[in-house]
Motif scaffolding. Structure first.
Motif, PDB file in Angstrom:
ATOM      1  N   ASP A 103       0.831  -1.207   0.000  1.00  0.00           N
ATOM      2  CA  ASP A 103       0.000   0.000   0.000  1.00  0.00           C
ATOM      3  C   ASP A 103       0.864   1.255   0.000  1.00  0.00           C
ATOM      4  OD1 ASP A 103      -2.293  -1.536   0.079  1.00  0.00           O
ATOM      5  OD2 ASP A 103      -2.389  -1.538   2.257  1.00  0.00           O
ATOM      6  N   ASN A 104       1.999   1.179   0.697  1.00  0.00           N
ATOM      7  CA  ASN A 104       2.865   2.355   0.807  1.00  0.00           C
ATOM      8  C   ASN A 104       3.724   2.580  -0.429  1.00  0.00           C
ATOM      9  OD1 ASN A 104       1.993   3.055   3.406  1.00  0.00           O
ATOM     10  ND2 ASN A 104       3.374   1.586   4.336  1.00  0.00           N
ATOM     11  N   ASP A 105       3.700   1.650  -1.377  1.00  0.00           N
ATOM     12  CA  ASP A 105       4.438   1.811  -2.643  1.00  0.00           C
ATOM     13  C   ASP A 105       3.549   2.392  -3.741  1.00  0.00           C
ATOM     14  OD1 ASP A 105       6.771   0.669  -1.581  1.00  0.00           O
ATOM     15  OD2 ASP A 105       6.111  -1.360  -2.097  1.00  0.00           O
ATOM     16  N   MET A 106       2.375   2.896  -3.385  1.00  0.00           N
ATOM     17  CA  MET A 106       1.378   3.256  -4.407  1.00  0.00           C
ATOM     18  C   MET A 106       1.861   4.359  -5.354  1.00  0.00           C
ATOM     19  SD  MET A 106      -1.403   5.254  -1.999  1.00  0.00           S
ATOM     20  CE  MET A 106      -2.477   5.614  -3.389  1.00  0.00           C
ATOM     21  N   TYR A 107       2.792   5.202  -4.908  1.00  0.00           N
ATOM     22  CA  TYR A 107       3.292   6.258  -5.787  1.00  0.00           C
ATOM     23  C   TYR A 107       4.610   5.864  -6.458  1.00  0.00           C
ATOM     24  CZ  TYR A 107      -0.216   9.031  -3.353  1.00  0.00           C
ATOM     25  OH  TYR A 107      -1.405   9.483  -2.842  1.00  0.00           O
ATOM     26  N   VAL A 108       5.533   5.295  -5.700  1.00  0.00           N
ATOM     27  CA  VAL A 108       6.836   4.955  -6.276  1.00  0.00           C
ATOM     28  C   VAL A 108       6.712   3.824  -7.296  1.00  0.00           C
ATOM     29  CG1 VAL A 108       7.490   3.242  -4.518  1.00  0.00           C
ATOM     30  CG2 VAL A 108       9.262   4.551  -5.689  1.00  0.00           C
ATOM     31  N   ARG A 109       5.661   3.005  -7.214  1.00  0.00           N
ATOM     32  CA  ARG A 109       5.508   1.909  -8.178  1.00  0.00           C
ATOM     33  C   ARG A 109       5.377   2.444  -9.597  1.00  0.00           C
ATOM     34  NH1 ARG A 109      -0.013  -1.411  -7.634  1.00  0.00           N
ATOM     35  NH2 ARG A 109       0.826  -2.285  -9.571  1.00  0.00           N
ATOM     36  N   ARG A 110       4.869   3.678  -9.748  1.00  0.00           N
ATOM     37  CA  ARG A 110       4.765   4.256 -11.087  1.00  0.00           C
ATOM     38  C   ARG A 110       6.151   4.415 -11.702  1.00  0.00           C
ATOM     39  NH1 ARG A 110       0.809   9.185  -9.134  1.00  0.00           N
ATOM     40  NH2 ARG A 110      -0.952   7.898  -8.417  1.00  0.00           N
ATOM     41  N   CYS A 144      27.665 -12.520  -7.631  1.00  0.00           N
ATOM     42  CA  CYS A 144      27.108 -11.503  -8.521  1.00  0.00           C
ATOM     43  C   CYS A 144      27.779 -10.161  -8.292  1.00  0.00           C
ATOM     44  CB  CYS A 144      25.603 -11.385  -8.272  1.00  0.00           C
ATOM     45  SG  CYS A 144      24.794 -10.048  -9.177  1.00  0.00           S
ATOM     46  N   HIS A 145      28.203  -9.534  -9.389  1.00  0.00           N
ATOM     47  CA  HIS A 145      28.660  -8.141  -9.361  1.00  0.00           C
ATOM     48  C   HIS A 145      27.781  -7.361 -10.327  1.00  0.00           C
ATOM     49  CE1 HIS A 145      31.300  -4.599  -9.258  1.00  0.00           C
ATOM     50  NE2 HIS A 145      31.075  -4.537 -10.556  1.00  0.00           N
ATOM     51  N   ALA A 146      27.059  -6.372  -9.800  1.00  0.00           N
ATOM     52  CA  ALA A 146      26.116  -5.609 -10.629  1.00  0.00           C
ATOM     53  C   ALA A 146      26.443  -4.133 -10.586  1.00  0.00           C
ATOM     54  CB  ALA A 146      24.688  -5.839 -10.148  1.00  0.00           C
ATOM     55  N   ASP A 147      26.446  -3.500 -11.755  1.00  0.00           N
ATOM     56  CA  ASP A 147      26.570  -2.045 -11.869  1.00  0.00           C
ATOM     57  C   ASP A 147      25.198  -1.513 -12.271  1.00  0.00           C
ATOM     58  OD1 ASP A 147      29.449  -1.684 -11.403  1.00  0.00           O
ATOM     59  OD2 ASP A 147      29.686  -2.806 -13.270  1.00  0.00           O
ATOM     60  N   VAL A 148      24.543  -0.871 -11.320  1.00  0.00           N
ATOM     61  CA  VAL A 148      23.187  -0.371 -11.534  1.00  0.00           C
ATOM     62  C   VAL A 148      23.258   0.994 -12.213  1.00  0.00           C
ATOM     63  CG1 VAL A 148      21.000   0.238 -10.424  1.00  0.00           C
ATOM     64  CG2 VAL A 148      22.404  -1.615  -9.491  1.00  0.00           C
ATOM     65  N   ARG A 149      22.420   1.184 -13.219  1.00  0.00           N
ATOM     66  CA  ARG A 149      22.449   2.420 -14.000  1.00  0.00           C
ATOM     67  C   ARG A 149      22.076   3.638 -13.155  1.00  0.00           C
ATOM     68  NH1 ARG A 149      18.536   5.017 -16.977  1.00  0.00           N
ATOM     69  NH2 ARG A 149      17.077   3.253 -16.845  1.00  0.00           N
ATOM     70  N   GLU A 150      22.796   4.720 -13.377  1.00  0.00           N
ATOM     71  CA  GLU A 150      22.466   5.989 -12.730  1.00  0.00           C
ATOM     72  C   GLU A 150      21.135   6.512 -13.271  1.00  0.00           C
ATOM     73  OE1 GLU A 150      23.999   7.448 -10.314  1.00  0.00           O
ATOM     74  OE2 GLU A 150      25.814   6.216 -10.205  1.00  0.00           O
ATOM     75  N   GLY A 151      20.454   7.311 -12.465  1.00  0.00           N
ATOM     76  CA  GLY A 151      19.209   7.921 -12.895  1.00  0.00           C
ATOM     77  C   GLY A 151      17.964   7.110 -12.592  1.00  0.00           C
ATOM     78  N   LEU A 152      18.138   5.923 -12.007  1.00  0.00           N
ATOM     79  CA  LEU A 152      16.990   5.099 -11.645  1.00  0.00           C
ATOM     80  C   LEU A 152      16.471   5.483 -10.264  1.00  0.00           C
ATOM     81  CD1 LEU A 152      18.229   1.559 -12.739  1.00  0.00           C
ATOM     82  CD2 LEU A 152      16.449   2.911 -13.855  1.00  0.00           C
ATOM     83  N   PRO A 153      15.184   5.273 -10.002  1.00  0.00           N
ATOM     84  CA  PRO A 153      14.681   5.424  -8.634  1.00  0.00           C
ATOM     85  C   PRO A 153      15.257   4.308  -7.774  1.00  0.00           C
ATOM     86  CG  PRO A 153      13.004   4.445 -10.016  1.00  0.00           C
ATOM     87  CD  PRO A 153      14.135   4.843 -10.943  1.00  0.00           C
ATOM     88  N   PRO A 154      15.125   4.391  -6.447  1.00  0.00           N
ATOM     89  CA  PRO A 154      15.575   3.281  -5.600  1.00  0.00           C
ATOM     90  C   PRO A 154      14.917   1.977  -6.034  1.00  0.00           C
ATOM     91  CG  PRO A 154      14.973   5.177  -4.259  1.00  0.00           C
ATOM     92  CD  PRO A 154      14.546   5.497  -5.657  1.00  0.00           C
ATOM     93  N   LYS A 197      17.793   6.267   4.363  1.00  0.00           N
ATOM     94  CA  LYS A 197      18.565   5.195   4.986  1.00  0.00           C
ATOM     95  C   LYS A 197      17.984   3.826   4.655  1.00  0.00           C
ATOM     96  CE  LYS A 197      20.063   7.987   8.953  1.00  0.00           C
ATOM     97  NZ  LYS A 197      20.022   8.124  10.438  1.00  0.00           N
ATOM     98  N   CYS A 198      16.708   3.801   4.311  1.00  0.00           N
ATOM     99  CA  CYS A 198      16.036   2.529   4.038  1.00  0.00           C
ATOM    100  C   CYS A 198      15.842   2.274   2.551  1.00  0.00           C
ATOM    101  CB  CYS A 198      14.680   2.504   4.736  1.00  0.00           C
ATOM    102  SG  CYS A 198      14.776   2.737   6.517  1.00  0.00           S
ATOM    103  N   ALA A 199      16.313   3.194   1.717  1.00  0.00           N
ATOM    104  CA  ALA A 199      16.163   3.049   0.268  1.00  0.00           C
ATOM    105  C   ALA A 199      17.311   2.224  -0.303  1.00  0.00           C
ATOM    106  CB  ALA A 199      16.116   4.417  -0.394  1.00  0.00           C
ATOM    107  N   LEU A 200      17.035   1.480  -1.340  1.00  0.00           N
ATOM    108  CA  LEU A 200      18.060   0.675  -2.009  1.00  0.00           C
ATOM    109  C   LEU A 200      18.580   1.463  -3.212  1.00  0.00           C
ATOM    110  CD1 LEU A 200      19.745  -1.782  -2.473  1.00  0.00           C
ATOM    111  CD2 LEU A 200      17.733  -3.007  -3.308  1.00  0.00           C
ATOM    112  N   ARG A 201      19.567   2.324  -2.928  1.00  0.00           N
ATOM    113  CA  ARG A 201      20.154   3.159  -3.976  1.00  0.00           C
ATOM    114  C   ARG A 201      21.554   2.716  -4.378  1.00  0.00           C
ATOM    115  NH1 ARG A 201      17.553   7.702  -5.446  1.00  0.00           N
ATOM    116  NH2 ARG A 201      15.925   8.564  -4.111  1.00  0.00           N
ATOM    117  N   ASP A 202      22.000   1.571  -3.918  1.00  0.00           N
ATOM    118  CA  ASP A 202      23.343   1.098  -4.234  1.00  0.00           C
ATOM    119  C   ASP A 202      23.528   1.027  -5.745  1.00  0.00           C
ATOM    120  OD1 ASP A 202      22.718   0.539  -1.586  1.00  0.00           O
ATOM    121  OD2 ASP A 202      24.128  -1.127  -1.481  1.00  0.00           O
ATOM    122  N   ARG A 203      24.601   1.601  -6.242  1.00  0.00           N
ATOM    123  CA  ARG A 203      24.876   1.558  -7.677  1.00  0.00           C
ATOM    124  C   ARG A 203      25.909   0.491  -8.027  1.00  0.00           C
ATOM    125  NH1 ARG A 203      20.595   2.977  -7.918  1.00  0.00           N
ATOM    126  NH2 ARG A 203      19.755   4.970  -8.602  1.00  0.00           N
TER     127      ARG A 203
END
Length: 447
Positions: free
Chosen positions: A205-212, A274-284, A417-423
């Motif tokens: 329910d709390n992801d209702m906006y970020v899911r877009r 696994c080694h992943a390079d996450v693209r810049e400019g993405l939401p968490p 602090k709780c967002a997954l922004r690791d690149r």
């Protein structure tokens, strides 16, 4: 809202009589823990001195007893009871514990404090736990005592699949997808899907906006394509297979470039690296990890991690580190509107088995997992809990991390602090067939 929908009530039957299930909503248990009347201030392991604070404003804690347990690998090895915590309102008091409880510790050890009501109240009976605390104790590492199968590894390549044989177990990696496609124990297949990368969770329910934003970047339909594949190391005791993968959705820029490594060692099974390079400019990201399905009848679940309630970066106070057992069917929160639920953080191992004790064990350092008879896609696309149709197989998610649950349906956006922004993400776990009784899962951690 912040605590999700109230789950559907399920019923249980005794002697032909149907009774409502009175299990508390996991979020109400979380709320109870937040409002606990006594809190830990500090603890000194060398002196055994424990400092507690009374959170009440007007009454002391004489109606509460303290139960102290030292657990090793989830089992109680020492205990102590302190009756009637006579701590004045808003005050702090120090208690001395038996120091011998903390000597010569080994394995994964915890100090668990349980605050228990010693009198009855209109809302509870004697013995009701009103709150708890946990401390991870420093301990010495153990040496594995199990005998490893040191027979040489076998390896075959038919041009489409690389198959590695380790004793009675075999693993197959598909060249076209770059993913593990088969794990067999004594010729019996344990998987019914590849072990694929996944970033999607069923929105809460709390992801209702970020899911877009998540869906704009096609995270809900992200898949991998393999760009390179090869055996990079081969000997009797070690085989390494590497694949370069692109993770993303059709028509969008990639979510991540991934270097996947499959390390096979004699007697130790498979390590997914696994080694992943996450693209810049993405939401968490909603999550990052692997997802696969285990064949039907893998109904029995056990794990060592945060439990028994769901635990996320910002919703984990009701859970404690320990050893837990359940069934996959019961390990599911039936929200009225299906959504992500029952992940467990800080896991060292998780195991799913059939009634005969045969199954798969995953080991690692503080990974998150959840499993159920539903895929994230099913939970995303189903409007009501009663419309869910469980799969016969078990869907397992092994995650590097989850994003927090947040409160953005009616409150602020997710705390950074709780967002997954690791690149840059580096993540590995071990996975192998298991047979309950053949070895101690804690020995698997030292392989």
């Amino acid at each position: 809202g912040d605590f999700g929908d109230i789950p559907n009530s399920s019923n249980f039957c005794v002697d032909g009589m149907v009774y409502p299930d009175r299990r508390p909503h996991s979020s109400l248990v979380e709320y109870k823990q937040v409002l606990r009347p006594c809190r830990l201030v500090s603890f000194d392991c060398e002196t055994g001195r424990l400092k507690l604070r009374n959170m009440r404003t007007f009454t002391d804690l004489s109606d509460i007893d303290l139960y102290v347990n030292v657990r090793r690998n989830g089992k109680v090895i020492a205990e102590q009871r302190i009756c009637s915590l006579k701590i004045a309102p808003g005050s702090v008091r120090t208690y001395s514990l038996d120091r011998t409880m903390f000597e010569n510790l080994s394995g994964i050890c915890t100090l668990d404090l349980s605050f228990v009501s010693s009198v009855s109240h209109p809302w509870s009976e004697v013995g009701y736990e009103v709150g708890k605390e946990q401390i991870i104790l420093e301990s010495h590492a153990e040496s594995a005592v199990c005998e490893h199968n040191r027979k040489p590894l076998g390896c075959s390549d038919d041009g489409r699949t690389v198959t590695v044989t380790d004793g009675e177990n075999s693993y197959a990696v598909d060249r076209l997808s770059g993913l593990v496609a088969s794990i067999k124990m004594s010729g019996r297949e344990l998987l019914c899907s590849t072990i694929g990368l996944n970033v999607w969770r069923a929105p809460t329910d709390n992801d209702m906006y970020v899911r877009r934003d998540w869906q704009w970047h096609m995270m809900h339909v992200a898949h991998t394509s393999c760009r390179s594949f090869g055996i990079t190391e081969k000997s009797e005791n070690k085989i390494v297979v590497e694949a370069t993968l692109i993770l993303g959705g059709d028509g969008k820029l990639p979510i991540a470039n991934v270097k996947q490594k499959y390390v096979f060692e004699a007697g130790k099974g498979l390590r997914l690296v696994c080694h992943a390079d996450v693209r810049e400019g993405l939401p968490p990201l909603p999550r990052f990890g692997w997802q696969f399905r285990v064949v039907k009848d893998a109904e029995y679940l056990s794990y060592f991690g945060m439990g028994p309630y769901e635990s996320y970066p910002d919703k984990r106070q009701a859970s404690s580190l320990g050893f837990y057992e359940s069934t996959v069917t019961d390990h599911f929160e039936h929200y009225i509107r299906p959504q992500e639920n029952m992940a467990h953080a800080d896991c060292r191992f998780m195991r799913v088995c059939d009634v005969s004790g045969n199954g798969i064990i995953v080991t690692g350092d503080n990974f998150s997992f959840n499993c159920s008879h539903f895929t994230p896609e099913q939970l995303t696309n189903t409007a009501h809990d009663f419309e869910l149709k469980p799969l016969e197989e078990t869907v397992v998610n092994i995650d590097y991390r989850h994003a927090g649950i947040g409160s953005n349906s009616c409150g602020p956006t997710l705390n950074e602090k709780c967002a997954l922004r690791d690149r840059v993400i580096d993540f590995e776990v071990g996975i192998r067939p298991t047979r309950i009784g053949d070895n101690d899962p804690f020995d698997e951690l030292n392989r």
